[in-house]
Enzyme design. Structure first.
Site, PDB file in Angstrom:
ATOM      1  N   SER A 118       0.836  -1.194   0.000  1.00 11.72           N
ATOM      2  CA  SER A 118       0.000   0.000   0.000  1.00 11.72           C
ATOM      3  C   SER A 118       0.874   1.249   0.000  1.00 11.72           C
ATOM      4  CB  SER A 118      -0.856  -0.018   1.271  1.00 11.72           C
ATOM      5  OG  SER A 118      -1.421   1.248   1.521  1.00 11.72           O
TER       6      SER A 118
ATOM      7  N   TYR B 123      -1.653  -1.124  11.075  1.00 10.00           N
ATOM      8  CA  TYR B 123      -1.918  -1.617   9.713  1.00 10.00           C
ATOM      9  C   TYR B 123      -0.737  -1.301   8.803  1.00 10.00           C
ATOM     10  CZ  TYR B 123      -3.654  -1.629   4.924  1.00 10.00           C
ATOM     11  OH  TYR B 123      -3.770  -1.837   3.568  1.00 10.00           O
TER      12      TYR B 123
ATOM     13  N   LYS C   6       2.330  -3.713   6.834  1.00  9.07           N
ATOM     14  CA  LYS C   6       2.745  -3.730   5.416  1.00  9.07           C
ATOM     15  C   LYS C   6       4.259  -3.538   5.310  1.00  9.07           C
ATOM     16  CE  LYS C   6      -1.300  -4.179   3.342  1.00  9.07           C
ATOM     17  NZ  LYS C   6      -1.691  -5.526   2.917  1.00  9.07           N
TER      18      LYS C   6
HETATM   19  P1  NAD Z   1     -11.072  -6.757   1.598  1.00  7.81           P
HETATM   20  O1  NAD Z   1     -11.256  -6.736   3.061  1.00  7.81           O
HETATM   21  O2  NAD Z   1     -12.233  -6.482   0.733  1.00  7.81           O
HETATM   22  O3  NAD Z   1     -10.449  -8.159   1.147  1.00  7.81           O
HETATM   23  C1  NAD Z   1      -9.552  -8.882   1.972  1.00  7.81           C
HETATM   24  C2  NAD Z   1     -10.076 -10.314   2.047  1.00  7.81           C
HETATM   25  O4  NAD Z   1      -9.197 -11.075   2.878  1.00  7.81           O
HETATM   26  C3  NAD Z   1     -11.463 -10.411   2.670  1.00  7.81           C
HETATM   27  O5  NAD Z   1     -12.300 -11.157   1.809  1.00  7.81           O
HETATM   28  C4  NAD Z   1     -11.241 -11.126   3.996  1.00  7.81           C
HETATM   29  O6  NAD Z   1     -12.337 -11.930   4.339  1.00  7.81           O
HETATM   30  C5  NAD Z   1      -9.980 -11.908   3.699  1.00  7.81           C
HETATM   31  N1  NAD Z   1      -9.160 -12.252   4.867  1.00  7.81           N
HETATM   32  C6  NAD Z   1      -8.722 -11.420   5.847  1.00  7.81           C
HETATM   33  N2  NAD Z   1      -7.976 -12.095   6.735  1.00  7.81           N
HETATM   34  C7  NAD Z   1      -7.921 -13.377   6.311  1.00  7.81           C
HETATM   35  C8  NAD Z   1      -7.303 -14.555   6.789  1.00  7.81           C
HETATM   36  N3  NAD Z   1      -6.582 -14.562   7.923  1.00  7.81           N
HETATM   37  N4  NAD Z   1      -7.462 -15.710   6.095  1.00  7.81           N
HETATM   38  C9  NAD Z   1      -8.185 -15.732   4.967  1.00  7.81           C
HETATM   39  N5  NAD Z   1      -8.806 -14.648   4.462  1.00  7.81           N
HETATM   40  C10 NAD Z   1      -8.675 -13.483   5.123  1.00  7.81           C
HETATM   41  O7  NAD Z   1      -9.861  -5.751   1.261  1.00  7.81           O
HETATM   42  P2  NAD Z   1      -9.325  -5.208  -0.138  1.00  7.81           P
HETATM   43  O8  NAD Z   1      -9.650  -3.784  -0.211  1.00  7.81           O
HETATM   44  O9  NAD Z   1      -9.738  -6.107  -1.225  1.00  7.81           O
HETATM   45  O10 NAD Z   1      -7.769  -5.318   0.133  1.00  7.81           O
HETATM   46  C11 NAD Z   1      -6.996  -6.407  -0.348  1.00  7.81           C
HETATM   47  C12 NAD Z   1      -5.547  -6.201   0.063  1.00  7.81           C
HETATM   48  O11 NAD Z   1      -5.078  -4.983  -0.484  1.00  7.81           O
HETATM   49  C13 NAD Z   1      -5.330  -6.091   1.572  1.00  7.81           C
HETATM   50  O12 NAD Z   1      -4.115  -6.743   1.887  1.00  7.81           O
HETATM   51  C14 NAD Z   1      -5.207  -4.605   1.805  1.00  7.81           C
HETATM   52  O13 NAD Z   1      -4.427  -4.311   2.930  1.00  7.81           O
HETATM   53  C15 NAD Z   1      -4.512  -4.162   0.535  1.00  7.81           C
HETATM   54  N6  NAD Z   1      -4.765  -2.752   0.205  1.00  7.81           N
HETATM   55  C16 NAD Z   1      -6.047  -2.295   0.132  1.00  7.81           C
HETATM   56  C17 NAD Z   1      -6.280  -0.957  -0.133  1.00  7.81           C
HETATM   57  C18 NAD Z   1      -7.688  -0.416  -0.183  1.00  7.81           C
HETATM   58  O14 NAD Z   1      -7.849   0.786   0.005  1.00  7.81           O
HETATM   59  N7  NAD Z   1      -8.708  -1.210  -0.436  1.00  7.81           N
HETATM   60  C19 NAD Z   1      -5.203  -0.089  -0.354  1.00  7.81           C
HETATM   61  C20 NAD Z   1      -3.905  -0.588  -0.290  1.00  7.81           C
HETATM   62  C21 NAD Z   1      -3.698  -1.943  -0.011  1.00  7.81           C
HETATM   63  C1  UD1 Z   2      -6.712   5.383   3.506  1.00  9.66           C
HETATM   64  C2  UD1 Z   2      -5.995   4.714   4.619  1.00  9.66           C
HETATM   65  C3  UD1 Z   2      -4.540   4.532   4.276  1.00  9.66           C
HETATM   66  C4  UD1 Z   2      -4.402   3.784   2.964  1.00  9.66           C
HETATM   67  C5  UD1 Z   2      -5.131   4.554   1.892  1.00  9.66           C
HETATM   68  C6  UD1 Z   2      -5.080   3.822   0.575  1.00  9.66           C
HETATM   69  C7  UD1 Z   2      -7.297   5.494   6.555  1.00  9.66           C
HETATM   70  C8  UD1 Z   2      -7.306   6.357   7.773  1.00  9.66           C
HETATM   71  N1  UD1 Z   2      -6.170   5.523   5.818  1.00  9.66           N
HETATM   72  O1  UD1 Z   2      -6.286   6.711   3.552  1.00  9.66           O
HETATM   73  O2  UD1 Z   2      -3.858   3.815   5.262  1.00  9.66           O
HETATM   74  O3  UD1 Z   2      -3.047   3.667   2.617  1.00  9.66           O
HETATM   75  O4  UD1 Z   2      -6.500   4.719   2.276  1.00  9.66           O
HETATM   76  O5  UD1 Z   2      -5.914   2.752   0.604  1.00  9.66           O
HETATM   77  O6  UD1 Z   2      -8.224   4.754   6.279  1.00  9.66           O
HETATM   78  N2  UD1 Z   2     -12.178  12.090   3.519  1.00  9.66           N
HETATM   79  C9  UD1 Z   2     -13.169  12.964   3.875  1.00  9.66           C
HETATM   80  N3  UD1 Z   2     -14.310  12.470   4.438  1.00  9.66           N
HETATM   81  C10 UD1 Z   2     -14.518  11.144   4.649  1.00  9.66           C
HETATM   82  C11 UD1 Z   2     -13.484  10.242   4.272  1.00  9.66           C
HETATM   83  C12 UD1 Z   2     -12.324  10.747   3.726  1.00  9.66           C
HETATM   84  O7  UD1 Z   2     -13.021  14.172   3.708  1.00  9.66           O
HETATM   85  O8  UD1 Z   2     -15.572  10.760   5.170  1.00  9.66           O
HETATM   86  C13 UD1 Z   2     -10.947  12.612   2.894  1.00  9.66           C
HETATM   87  C14 UD1 Z   2      -9.668  12.318   3.661  1.00  9.66           C
HETATM   88  O9  UD1 Z   2      -9.401  13.332   4.587  1.00  9.66           O
HETATM   89  C15 UD1 Z   2      -8.642  12.228   2.523  1.00  9.66           C
HETATM   90  C16 UD1 Z   2      -9.460  11.690   1.344  1.00  9.66           C
HETATM   91  O10 UD1 Z   2     -10.823  11.977   1.645  1.00  9.66           O
HETATM   92  O11 UD1 Z   2      -8.186  13.503   2.193  1.00  9.66           O
HETATM   93  C17 UD1 Z   2      -9.285  10.199   1.116  1.00  9.66           C
HETATM   94  O12 UD1 Z   2      -9.560   9.509   2.322  1.00  9.66           O
HETATM   95  P1  UD1 Z   2      -9.583   7.904   2.397  1.00  9.66           P
HETATM   96  O13 UD1 Z   2     -10.469   7.368   1.336  1.00  9.66           O
HETATM   97  O14 UD1 Z   2      -9.854   7.515   3.793  1.00  9.66           O
HETATM   98  O15 UD1 Z   2      -8.088   7.486   1.965  1.00  9.66           O
HETATM   99  P2  UD1 Z   2      -6.682   7.894   2.633  1.00  9.66           P
HETATM  100  O16 UD1 Z   2      -6.794   9.058   3.503  1.00  9.66           O
HETATM  101  O17 UD1 Z   2      -5.699   7.979   1.528  1.00  9.66           O
END
Ligand code: NAD
Ligand code: UD1
Length: 337
Positions: free
Chosen positions: A124, A148, A152
């Site tokens: 991330s 979190y 990572k």
């Molecule tokens: P998500 O929660 O929708 O998907 C994660 C999945 O992993 C879920 O289906 C959950 O049930 C499963 N899971 C969690 N722990 C588990 C375990 N111990 N064993 C088996 N399954 C398990 O999340 P996502 O948004 O799809 O994210 C996927 C990956 O990408 C994560 O590692 C997250 O940290 C990373 N990531 C997400 C974002 C984001 O904003 N969505 C941003 C950067 C990185």
């Molecule tokens: C989130 C995660 C971060 C992760 C990133 C990418 C949190 C606290 N941080 O941050 O660890 O790396 O996503 O997946 O969850 N905002 C509003 N109102 C809201 C929600 C958000 O104004 O109700 C604003 C925030 O201040 C920010 C922007 O929208 O400026 C995006 O917010 P968000 O979607 O939570 O993402 P990140 O802040 O990047």
């Protein structure tokens, strides 16, 4: 190729499974469903017209995981599984470290037992903390400000050490910026439990009438309109980044790291306006105080992925909002009946 996808029932995993199946790969999903529903698996099959193999297994349970590897010869693993709510990780650090770190260690060990050496890992942009300058390149220093994020950073280091120890390992660390959007069919998308923490799912629930107004966290940042700037990337672009990363691993590159972002910053108010246009609705919002821990701006330099993977994000914020809105309006309660 036979690909094991951990967390394949979740948001990014489900979209990646669609691309994998459409490209002809065999897909095996392992997911504990702690943050997802099996319905997403059914819909992946519906979209693609193909069957995938689903195992409800927690990565913390080594025996059933071993059985999955035993059953089929796996060529590569894409590891999405993990808990991802930043605020929750501050309240329950042990649960986060146990699930995300121990769960991953169990997975890596089982991969080693079975000679599986190609891995794509979901990292991330959070590993950059508050960057000293923009855009962010992959060689920026790594930092974190919550469990979190530390998870990572630690897992990236563990994987670097693993590659160092075993020259046959091939690992792609993919650092996602802000994933948003949904499959254009409107059948799969992000289904947050409870009140969303992230901007786009929150706006989507305001648009569909589940929440009354958006709180904009601060309008006094040093950005063009004062609101926070992020690099939002369409989840289908992310999915195609994983396909390119798998291809790259076939060339035995060892450990490689890529930013997956668009390279463009977008402010909170720009996103609100784009969503209002896509949904043809007014999005009521109110400016409130900054959210503790938030940074002003964050966007990628994604040129390394373009050069080395021939990958580039192609969908703009209008497509992100239109696809999110289609998913949200067709499924106001997500995957819930
Ligand atoms: P998500 O929660 O929708 O998907 C994660 C999945 O992993 C879920 O289906 C959950 O049930 C499963 N899971 C969690 N722990 C588990 C375990 N111990 N064993 C088996 N399954 C398990 O999340 P996502 O948004 O799809 O994210 C996927 C990956 O990408 C994560 O590692 C997250 O940290 C990373 N990531 C997400 C974002 C984001 O904003 N969505 C941003 C950067 C990185
Ligand atoms: C989130 C995660 C971060 C992760 C990133 C990418 C949190 C606290 N941080 O941050 O660890 O790396 O996503 O997946 O969850 N905002 C509003 N109102 C809201 C929600 C958000 O104004 O109700 C604003 C925030 O201040 C920010 C922007 O929208 O400026 C995006 O917010 P968000 O979607 O939570 O993402 P990140 O802040 O990047």
């Amino acid at each position: 190729m036979r690909v094991l996808v951990t967390g394949g029932a979740g948001y990014i995993g489900s979209h990646t499974c669609v691309d994998l199946l459409l490209a002809g790969h065999e897909v095996i999903v392992v997911d504990s469903l702690i943050n997802s529903r099996e319905e997403s698996i059914r819909r992946i099959e519906e979209i693609t017209g193909r069957k995938l193999f689903f195992h409800k297994v927690d990565l913390l349970d080594q025996e059933p995981l071993e059985a999955v590897f035993q059953e089929s010869r796996i060529d590569a693993v894409i590891h999405f599984a993990g808990l991802k709510a930043v605020g929750e990780s501050v309240i329950m650090p042990l649960q986060y470290y146990k699930n995300n770190i121990i769960g991953s260690l169990v997975l890596f060990e089982v991969m080693m037992h079975h000679g599986v050496r190609n891995l794509v890992f979901s990292s991330s942009a959070t590993v950059y903390g508050d960057p000293a300058s923009l855009p962010i390149t992959e060689d920026f220093p790594l930092q974190a400000s919550n469990p979190y994020g530390w998870g990572k950073v630690m897992l990236e280091q563990i994987l670097r050490d693993l590659c160092q120890a075993d020259p046959e390992m091939n690992i792609a660390l993919l650092r996602y910026f802000n994933p948003v959007g949904a499959h254009p069919s409107g059948r799969i998308g992000e289904d947050p439990k409870g009140i969303p923490n992230n901007l786009v799912p929150y706006i989507a629930q305001v648009a569909v009438g589940k929440l009354s107004e958006l709180q904009v966290f601060g309008n006094d940042y040093p950005t063009p309109d004062g609101t926070g700037v992020r690099d939002y990337i369409h989840v289908m672009d992310l999915a195609s980044g994983h396909m390119k990363a798998l291809e790259k691993l076939d060339t035995n590159p060892g450990l490689v790291t890529y930013n997956l972002g668009t390279g463009k910053g977008c402010s909170v108010l720009e996103m609100v306006n784009a969503f209002a246009e896509a949904a043809e609705k007014k999005i009521p919002y109110r400016i409130v105080a900054r959210r503790p821990g938030d940074i002003a701006s964050c966007y990628a330099d994604a040129s390394k992925a373009e050069k080395e993977l021939s990958w580039r994000a192609t969908r703009d914020i209008h497509a992100m909002c239109e696809d999110t809105w289609r998913w949200q309006s067709m499924n106001p309660n997500g995957y819930e009946e």
